[in-house]
Design an enzyme around this catalytic site. Structure first.
Site, PDB file in Angstrom:
ATOM      1  N   LYS A  73       5.308  -8.641 -29.372  1.00 49.30           N
ATOM      2  CA  LYS A  73       4.470  -7.791 -30.190  1.00 49.30           C
ATOM      3  C   LYS A  73       5.350  -6.547 -30.766  1.00 49.30           C
ATOM      4  O   LYS A  73       6.416  -6.156 -30.220  1.00 49.30           O
ATOM      5  CB  LYS A  73       3.627  -7.075 -29.235  1.00 49.30           C
ATOM      6  CG  LYS A  73       2.487  -6.277 -30.029  1.00 49.30           C
ATOM      7  CD  LYS A  73       1.423  -5.569 -29.002  1.00 49.30           C
ATOM      8  CE  LYS A  73       0.507  -4.819 -29.602  1.00 49.30           C
ATOM      9  NZ  LYS A  73      -0.577  -4.363 -28.823  1.00 49.30           N
TER      10      LYS A  73
ATOM     11  N   SER B 114      -5.212  -4.821 -30.187  1.00 47.09           N
ATOM     12  CA  SER B 114      -4.493  -5.045 -31.226  1.00 47.09           C
ATOM     13  C   SER B 114      -3.124  -5.964 -31.287  1.00 47.09           C
ATOM     14  O   SER B 114      -2.116  -5.995 -32.036  1.00 47.09           O
ATOM     15  CB  SER B 114      -3.543  -3.612 -31.065  1.00 47.09           C
ATOM     16  OG  SER B 114      -2.962  -3.388 -30.100  1.00 47.09           O
TER      17      SER B 114
ATOM     18  N   SER C 185      -5.878  -4.244 -25.746  1.00 46.12           N
ATOM     19  CA  SER C 185      -5.385  -5.013 -26.816  1.00 46.12           C
ATOM     20  C   SER C 185      -4.787  -6.399 -26.224  1.00 46.12           C
ATOM     21  O   SER C 185      -4.055  -6.956 -27.179  1.00 46.12           O
ATOM     22  CB  SER C 185      -4.121  -4.073 -27.093  1.00 46.12           C
ATOM     23  OG  SER C 185      -4.422  -2.687 -27.920  1.00 46.12           O
TER      24      SER C 185
END
Ligand SMILES: [Zn+2]
Lengths: 449, 429
Positions: A51, A125, A149
């Site tokens: 990420k 996210s 997330s």
């Protein structure tokens, strides 16, 4: 679980493996906008993605924010550092909602699209990490969750998202959202892969004071607890799918109990207050002159200089900075920030009682995957309320997993299971049992043997 | 008048408060890392030595030590602050509720807290430069209650505090930065960032005068923040109202809460207390003893050692004698020997003192002289040089000339010679 990472590393000879994989992946990337960069120099090892808010040495890491344009950290995040080079190959940074601010994965430039149907959102996210996991056959992603997330995009993209107990994986190298809530976790296609990676990255780290060496238990539970308030706003189709999932679990020996935590509805405002308060301080450092975006016009005074630089935050980041700054200002602090912290303690206690002898189970998301168009029309308050199920375990620092449990009209549906602090292995065991009688579906299998 | 201080001093650690960068670097921006530059992804880690050092200071200031100490983020935007927040303390500070005794009263210490220093700003005409070597240096902030009421008390308090800090291991030659809160009327005026002690006293003096004049003209003293200018010796308004200060404190979520119970905190000598006790016990001049020991742990050691062996005045004289010879470095054993020579009525010349300091044998014949012999010599000169004796009252040169003659011959303690000469001449006159 057979056919896991070790099996892959043993059987794959990597002759031409990556050449082919990269071609296919780049093609998919231009369609689904998964990665902000792809490492084309890889030749061996299991591909893992990261990420974009987790630092990889000498690789641009921006948390999908313009403010960090070009930021190239001179160090690896501890979780990355701990993945043995001979086993794992870094394939690329995945897109996300800017700084982790978002439920749908659309708060960034050229946001990712759902691999099952690109009219739909990926969830956020950790959007790109979930898509990468859904399209690559052999792969894991190092992701991060603050308020859901990992669970949310895992559910919408039909993969497994594991968020460990707060403090088990070092946050060193994580570009912070809300430090007391941020947890680095793992996304994968099987519980075995996730367990394998979790075992490598966990454990205390002198560079992160909040990270501990705590024994991790595997105390299995037969009791699955449904918290009634969490089911209140759940979409009908999701609810009936969840009933079917419960049925399957009852068939393999689990039983269900209903519990009520009336104040759990206050978790959303409390979580957003606490996380925005921290976020507004974590984002204060971005002033446009030491790293990332640099403003080179020094003709103005410092106040004007940094104000102009901070215009480059996205809308949601600006909203959270303003609200976060407000809730910790001295005149209202006791009304918001401090109250939120008290509620967090109440929540930890209330959930702890239930988790003593049970797991908490629920659909991961209360809604079916929205289309991009639908998601864009959500107002912020409604968007925040969509996190009602993923926020409680995150707010309490509890380990949780979202696993694929059903498919509605071809789109995956996730179920979330929560255990007590440090009972992380029990969750992975639970998902392993689920996998023994449920088959995950994927539309893409890039890099299949 | 009420004065309260917020004193900032650097703690004596090898490395910075939250990273392992050295605290000693000359070249600007050479002792820096992702942590003290606030790079995204970096996290602070607490330096145990800084914690222990801060605890030592807090205990020396008689503070109650918090069982668990924790940190806060104080958010404000300034170019010297890499994260745009300073990691500091407030509630949950290292210690609170302490005091420092000065001669006539007790100055209460509200709080002792640990925090990181921002970078250093070097201002040029057209631009400013930043040196991040200073970013993350551990600071102790010592906050007093507004108990100081006169300039004299201010001086005495600062002197006393510095002595305590010295004995707690703090390098007191490093710059001390103080925020001075001073109110003659209702409202409190804060003068920020005053460096050094001279400036502190000058700023206080100016502000007393300024506020006094406002009061005498029946004008209101506005609550405000001011800055001291050491060139004009005056303070000017910083044009920011105190009430505008909004730091939005939150708990520092990147650090834990640190239990203090198991940390062994060393006892710190309060030198002025010791000086007071010794003076009253042995009938010494308190000011003289203080002067010797307040900022000199070796001198204090010699005093304590010497008093067990010899006459109190002789001990003080011996240390002063060493001081006049340049430094007081001497082993306890040699100091004991020195006292025994003095006890016998022998005066030591430079070579004798040097020998003692270097732990060598003193050649009694060559390097000492008895007080009796000095007396004889004085009487001899006085008898021969009646011209000088007549002159000495009106002409100090005459007196010094005689002392010089004697010193040339004996090379011993000039203090003894001048005292004895003065006594003899007084008798003759
Ligand atoms: Zn450093």
């Amino acid at each position: 679980m057979k056919g896991g990472i070790e099996e892959f590393l043993k059987t794959e000879k990597f002759e031409g493996y990556y050449e082919e994989l990269i071609v296919e992946l780049e093609k998919l990337n231009s369609k689904l906008h998964i990665f902000s960069n792809i490492n084309k120099g890889l030749s061996t090892g299991l591909p893992f993605s990261v990420k974009d808010n987790i630092c990889v040495k000498d690789v641009v890491s921006t948390a999908s924010s313009q403010m960090l344009n070009g930021y190239t950290p001179p160090f690896n995040a501890t979780a990355i550092e701990r993945l043995p080079k001979e086993e794992f190959g870094f394939i690329g940074k995945t897109k996300m909602d800017e700084f982790g601010f978002g439920t749908f994965g659309i708060n960034c430039k050229d946001h990712p699209l759902n691999p099952f149907d690109d009219r739909y959102v990926t969830g956020g996210s950790s959007a790109g990490s979930a898509v990468a996991t859904a399209v690559l056959k052999h792969h894991i992603s190092i992701a991060e969750s603050t308020g859901g997330s990992i669970s949310c995009p895992a559910a919408f993209c039909g993969i497994i998202g594991f968020t460990p107990t707060y403090g088990l994986v070092s946050r060193y190298g994580l570009i912070d959202y809300a430090s007391s809530l941020d947890k680095i976790g793992v996304m994968g296609r099987s519980s075995a892969d996730i367990r394998y990676v979790f075992d490598k990255i966990k454990g205390s780290d002198r560079y992160d004071t909040t990270c501990v060496d705590h024994p991790i238990s595997k105390e299995s539970r037969k009791k699955l607890v449904i918290i009634d308030q969490l089911m209140a706003g759940v979409d009908e189709e999701i609810a009936s799918s969840f009933d079917r999932t419960i049925g399957k679990l009852q068939n393999i020996g689990y039983y269900v109990e209903h519990k009520s935590i009336p104040f759990i509805e206050k978790t959303i405002p409390a979580y957003y207050i606490a996380s925005m308060a921290e976020a507004s301080t974590n984002l204060a450092k971005f002033t446009g002159f030491k790293y990332g975006l640099k403003i080179n016009d020094f003709s103005k005074g410092y106040n004007d200089f940094f104000t102009e630089a901070r215009n480059n935050f996205g809308l949601e980041a600006k909203r959270r900075i303003v609200l976060g700054t407000f809730v910790r200002s001295s005149s209202v602090k006791s009304k918001y920030y401090e109250k939120a912290l008290r509620l967090r303690h109440m929540m930890i206690n209330a959930l702890g009682v239930i988790l003593k002898d049970g797991f908490i189970i629920s659909p991961t998301m209360p809604i079916k995957t929205p289309t991009v168009k639908e998601a864009e029309d959500f107002d912020p308050v409604k968007e925040y309320s969509i996190d009602s199920i993923t926020v409680p375990p995150n707010f309490a620092g509890l380990p949780h997993i979202s696993f694929p449990s059903d498919y509605i009209k071809g789109m995956p549906v996730g179920t979330q299971i929560v255990a007590n602090h440090f009972n992380d292995y029990a969750l992975l065991d639970f998902v392993e049992r689920w996998e023994s009688q449920f088959e995950y579906r994927f539309k893409y299998n890039v890099g299949a043997l | 008048m009420k004065i309260g201080l917020e004193v900032h001093v650097a703690l004596p650690t090898e490395t910075k408060l939250f990273c392992s960068c050295s605290t000693n670097a000359d070249e600007p921006n050479t002792s820096i890392c992702p942590v003290c530059l606030g790079f995204p992804g970096s996290k602070p880690m607490l330096n145990d030595a800084a914690l222990k050092s801060a605890l030592t200071v807090a205990k020396a200031l008689h503070c109650k030590i918090n069982d668990n100490t924790y940190f806060l983020r104080k958010v404000y935007f300034y170019p010297d602050l890499p994260k745009s927040y300073q990691i500091t303390q407030l509630d949950g500070a290292i210690g609170h509720g302490g005091y420092v005794d000065i001669s006539k009263k007790r100055i209460r210490i509200r709080r002792v807290q640990l925090e990181e220093d921002p970078a250093k700003i070097i201002r040029e005409d057209e631009y400013s430069l930043l040196d991040f070597n200073r970013s993350g240096i551990p600071l102790n902030e010592i906050v007093t209650e507004p108990d100081i009421e006169t300039e004299e008390e201010l001086r005495e308090f600062v002197n006393e505090l510095r002595s305590i800090l010295y004995y707690a291991g703090v390098d007191i030659n490093k710059e001390m930065k103080t925020d001075l809160n001073i109110s003659l009327g209702e409202e409190r005026v804060e003068i920020k960032n005053v460096t050094g002690i001279k400036n502190l006293v000058d700023a206080e003096r100016f502000e007393v005068k300024r506020q006094g004049e406002l009061i005498s003209r029946n004008q209101k003293i506005p609550k405000e923040t001011r800055a001291y200018n050491s060139e004009t010796l005056s303070t000017i308004s910083s044009r920011e109202k105190e009430s505008d200060e909004e730091y939005g404190f939150i708990y520092e979520p990147d650090l834990a809460s640190y239990p203090t119970g198991d940390i062994v905190i060393p006892e710190v000598v309060i030198a002025s207390d010791v000086a007071r006790q010794l003076s009253s016990k042995y009938g010494l001049n308190e000011a003289t003893v203080k002067e010797l020991v307040m900022f000199d742990r070796h001198a204090l050691g010699l005093v304590q050692y010497g008093l067990k062996r010899s006459n109190a005045n002789r001990v003080i004289n011996a240390i002063e004698l060493l001081k006049r010879h340049g430094n007081i470095t001497i082993s306890d054993e040699s100091f004991g020997k020195m006292l025994s020579y003095l006890d016998k009525g022998l005066l030591l010349n430079e070579d004798a003192i040097k020998s003692l300091q270097e732990n060598r044998q003193v050649e009694i014949e060559k390097n000492t002289v008895s007080t009796k012999e000095i007396d004889k010599a004085i009487l001899g000169i006085v008898a021969q040089r009646q011209d000088l004796v007549r002159e000495y009252k009106t002409n100090s040169k005459a007196f010094n000339f005689i002392v010089g003659m004697l010193l040339k011959k004996y090379k011993v303690n000039p203090k003894y010679i001048s005292e004895r000469l003065a006594e003899v001449l007084k008798d003759k006159a």
